[in-house]
Design a protein around this motif. Structure first.
Motif, PDB file in Angstrom:
ATOM      1  N   GLU A 121      85.018  38.287  79.966  1.00 46.55           N
ATOM      2  CA  GLU A 121      83.837  37.375  79.505  1.00 46.55           C
ATOM      3  C   GLU A 121      82.850  38.314  78.727  1.00 46.55           C
ATOM      4  N   ILE A 122      82.577  39.418  78.998  1.00 41.39           N
ATOM      5  CA  ILE A 122      81.519  40.270  78.372  1.00 41.39           C
ATOM      6  C   ILE A 122      82.221  40.681  76.921  1.00 41.39           C
ATOM      7  N   ARG A 123      83.407  40.970  76.601  1.00 42.78           N
ATOM      8  CA  ARG A 123      84.120  41.012  75.363  1.00 42.78           C
ATOM      9  C   ARG A 123      83.688  39.773  74.430  1.00 42.78           C
ATOM     10  N   GLN A 124      84.185  38.630  75.250  1.00 43.08           N
ATOM     11  CA  GLN A 124      84.009  37.317  74.483  1.00 43.08           C
ATOM     12  C   GLN A 124      82.443  37.036  74.024  1.00 43.08           C
ATOM     13  N   SER A 125      81.639  37.318  75.013  1.00 43.26           N
ATOM     14  CA  SER A 125      80.167  37.268  74.586  1.00 43.26           C
ATOM     15  C   SER A 125      79.790  38.051  73.407  1.00 43.26           C
ATOM     16  N   MET A 126      80.300  39.522  73.446  1.00 44.89           N
ATOM     17  CA  MET A 126      79.950  40.125  72.444  1.00 44.89           C
ATOM     18  C   MET A 126      80.302  39.818  71.042  1.00 44.89           C
ATOM     19  N   PHE A 127      81.759  39.175  71.067  1.00 46.30           N
ATOM     20  CA  PHE A 127      82.265  38.808  69.696  1.00 46.30           C
ATOM     21  C   PHE A 127      81.279  37.586  69.340  1.00 46.30           C
ATOM     22  N   ARG A 128      81.233  36.669  70.355  1.00 49.31           N
ATOM     23  CA  ARG A 128      80.174  35.513  70.116  1.00 49.31           C
ATOM     24  C   ARG A 128      79.100  35.705  69.269  1.00 49.31           C
ATOM     25  N   LEU A 129      78.397  36.892  69.629  1.00 50.20           N
ATOM     26  CA  LEU A 129      77.077  37.219  69.227  1.00 50.20           C
ATOM     27  C   LEU A 129      77.262  37.819  67.767  1.00 50.20           C
ATOM     28  N   LEU A 130      78.239  38.532  67.559  1.00 52.15           N
ATOM     29  CA  LEU A 130      78.788  38.897  66.317  1.00 52.15           C
ATOM     30  C   LEU A 130      79.000  37.741  65.316  1.00 52.15           C
ATOM     31  N   ARG A 131      79.863  36.856  65.687  1.00 51.30           N
ATOM     32  CA  ARG A 131      80.180  35.727  65.087  1.00 51.30           C
ATOM     33  C   ARG A 131      78.813  34.976  64.665  1.00 51.30           C
ATOM     34  N   LEU A 132      77.877  34.859  65.509  1.00 51.24           N
ATOM     35  CA  LEU A 132      76.675  34.158  65.251  1.00 51.24           C
ATOM     36  C   LEU A 132      75.866  34.743  64.340  1.00 51.24           C
ATOM     37  N   MET A 133      75.734  36.053  64.556  1.00 44.54           N
ATOM     38  CA  MET A 133      74.956  36.719  63.532  1.00 44.54           C
ATOM     39  C   MET A 133      75.469  36.805  62.141  1.00 44.54           C
ATOM     40  N   ILE A 134      77.040  36.726  61.785  1.00 47.87           N
ATOM     41  CA  ILE A 134      77.251  36.724  60.676  1.00 47.87           C
ATOM     42  C   ILE A 134      77.190  35.240  60.076  1.00 47.87           C
ATOM     43  N   VAL A 135      77.147  34.246  60.747  1.00 45.14           N
ATOM     44  CA  VAL A 135      76.918  32.763  60.438  1.00 45.14           C
ATOM     45  C   VAL A 135      75.324  32.754  60.091  1.00 45.14           C
ATOM     46  N   VAL A 136      74.439  33.331  60.874  1.00 47.15           N
ATOM     47  CA  VAL A 136      73.126  33.391  60.491  1.00 47.15           C
ATOM     48  C   VAL A 136      72.822  34.330  59.104  1.00 47.15           C
ATOM     49  N   SER A 137      73.698  35.159  59.025  1.00 48.75           N
ATOM     50  CA  SER A 137      73.515  35.959  57.263  1.00 48.75           C
ATOM     51  C   SER A 137      73.848  34.940  56.395  1.00 48.75           C
ATOM     52  N   LYS A 138      74.741  34.141  56.743  1.00 47.58           N
ATOM     53  CA  LYS A 138      75.239  33.284  55.504  1.00 47.58           C
ATOM     54  C   LYS A 138      74.561  31.908  55.258  1.00 47.58           C
ATOM     55  N   ARG A 139      73.752  31.535  56.229  1.00 46.06           N
ATOM     56  CA  ARG A 139      73.377  30.125  56.179  1.00 46.06           C
ATOM     57  C   ARG A 139      71.949  30.156  55.642  1.00 46.06           C
ATOM     58  N   TYR A 140      71.428  29.095  55.005  1.00 43.79           N
ATOM     59  CA  TYR A 140      70.006  28.738  54.497  1.00 43.79           C
ATOM     60  C   TYR A 140      69.122  28.432  55.630  1.00 43.79           C
ATOM     61  N   HIS A 141      69.473  27.571  56.494  1.00 44.55           N
ATOM     62  CA  HIS A 141      68.609  26.925  57.623  1.00 44.55           C
ATOM     63  C   HIS A 141      69.088  28.010  58.591  1.00 44.55           C
TER      64      HIS A 141
END
Length: 107
Positions: free
Chosen positions: A31-51
């Motif tokens: 569960e901790i591993r999944q949470s860390m990777f979800r955080l990484l995925r979200l930050m990559i999405v944030v860096s690519k989005r306009y909004h």
């Protein structure tokens, strides 16, 4: 920079999670591993989005979940205090990045 810090936190987390008891490796550790990777995925999405505002809020919530899971692992005795201390420093630094980014987006 924040993505690099998250990757460093994941590297440290993997080393710490390797010392979990066998019974917890596929439960709390996973569960901790999944949470860390979800955080990484979200930050990559944030860096690519306009909004960015809603995705940043999701990343902030995921960071809080990761913090609480790591704290729970320490409280259950699966994570030594020293490793918890180092890991929480990583999480706090990432939290400062996300918090300042959120403040910038709101302003």
């Amino acid at each position: 920079i924040v993505i690099q810090r998250i990757e460093e936190m994941i590297k440290y987390g993997y080393k710490a999670l390797a010392h979990f008891p066998k019974s917890e490796r596929h439960v709390l550790s996973a569960e901790i591993r999944q949470s860390m990777f979800r955080l990484l995925r979200l930050m990559i999405v944030v860096s690519k989005r306009y909004h960015k505002k809603t995705t940043l809020q999701d990343a902030d919530a995921e960071l809080e979940l990761t913090r609480r899971l790591v704290r729970l692992a320490k409280d259950l005795g699966h994570l030594p205090f020293k490793k918890y201390e180092v890991w929480s420093r990583h999480l706090a630094e990432i939290g400062r990045f996300i918090g300042s980014w959120l403040k910038k987006e709101k302003g």
